[in-house]
Design a protein around this motif. Structure first.
Motif, mmCIF file in Angstrom:
data_model
loop_
_atom_site.group_PDB
_atom_site.id
_atom_site.type_symbol
_atom_site.label_atom_id
_atom_site.label_comp_id
_atom_site.label_asym_id
_atom_site.label_seq_id
_atom_site.Cartn_x
_atom_site.Cartn_y
_atom_site.Cartn_z
ATOM 1 N N ALA A 88 0.817 -1.224 0.000
ATOM 2 C CA ALA A 88 0.000 0.000 0.000
ATOM 3 C C ALA A 88 0.848 1.271 0.000
ATOM 4 O O ALA A 88 0.320 2.355 -0.250
ATOM 5 N N ARG A 96 -6.005 3.045 -2.043
ATOM 6 C CA ARG A 96 -5.933 2.070 -0.942
ATOM 7 C C ARG A 96 -7.320 1.530 -0.612
ATOM 8 O O ARG A 96 -7.491 0.336 -0.407
ATOM 9 N N MET A 97 -8.310 2.424 -0.564
ATOM 10 C CA MET A 97 -9.663 2.008 -0.192
ATOM 11 C C MET A 97 -10.281 1.091 -1.251
ATOM 12 O O MET A 97 -10.985 0.143 -0.905
ATOM 13 N N TYR A 100 -7.717 -2.227 -1.251
ATOM 14 C CA TYR A 100 -7.653 -2.948 0.032
ATOM 15 C C TYR A 100 -8.674 -2.354 1.007
ATOM 16 O O TYR A 100 -8.303 -1.720 2.002
ATOM 17 N N LYS A 103 -8.117 -2.813 4.647
ATOM 18 C CA LYS A 103 -6.805 -2.335 5.114
ATOM 19 C C LYS A 103 -5.827 -3.474 5.398
ATOM 20 O O LYS A 103 -4.873 -3.330 6.139
ATOM 21 N N TYR A 105 -3.170 -4.872 3.956
ATOM 22 C CA TYR A 105 -2.201 -4.648 2.890
ATOM 23 C C TYR A 105 -1.213 -5.809 2.831
ATOM 24 O O TYR A 105 -0.592 -6.134 3.851
#
Length: 189
Positions: A88, A96-97, A100, A103, A105
């Motif tokens: 990430a 990122r959202m 993943y 979250k 990563y």
């Protein structure tokens, strides 16, 4: 009583863009340099015994600029390097959202291991500098790990958005760490 003044590093271009830095070693931008200078102008050398920094460029340079004004003994500690966010790092929040959303990563340093590293570093500082006042320049996730651990999750990781060059203060008294203040930015105005 041991007191630690935690300072988040000044702004980088990746901070300004909203990219996740982690261990990617990004330097301060001009605003970050000005923020570090403001910290140095605000802090009083007579109030501190030592300055400790993460070895990453943005934190180390913030610490060096502060120390240009304070002239304190200077120590680097890898315990306070930023968390590695794996795949990430370098991604914008939206990226990122979408990639993943949980979250999780790939290849990141696990939160428990990261928190243990940071809190072990805090213990080392307390052991080496008992009853001293320490300046510690580090990173958002590092400071949030400390705040989250000491507040039992009331503030810190996932709850507190720390601003660049903010100041948070903790102290060790009555055999435990206590948070005095956090995310203070009055010195930056």
């Amino acid at each position: 009583m041991t007191t630690i003044c935690l300072i988040r590093h000044g702004e980088t271009d990746w901070n300004a863009l909203g990219k996740l830095q982690g261990k990617t070693d990004i330097p301060l931008n001009n605003k970050g340099i000005q923020q570090a200078q403001a910290c140095g102008d605000f802090l009083n050398a007579a109030d501190y015994d030592v300055l400790i920094s993460s070895p990453l460029k943005r934190a180390k340079r913030t610490a060096e600029i502060i120390n240009d004004r304070l002239n304190l003994p200077f120590v680097e500690m890898t315990d306070f390097a930023e968390r590695f966010f794996g795949d990430a790092e370098g991604l914008l929040l939206e990226e990122r959202m979408s990639t993943y959303p949980d979250k999780d990563y790939p290849n990141q340093e696990m939160r428990e291991a990261f928190n243990t590293r940071v809190m072990t570093g805090l213990h080392k500082v307390h052991q080496k500098y008992p009853d001293k006042s320490i300046l510690l320049v580090a990173h958002g996730a590092v400071i949030n790990a400390v705040l989250g651990t000491l507040s039992n999750g009331e503030i810190g990781s996932g709850k507190t958005k720390l601003l660049n060059a903010c100041i948070s203060t903790i102290c060790f008294q009555e055999e435990q760490w206590k948070i005095n203040e956090y995310n203070q930015v009055g010195h930056l105005t």
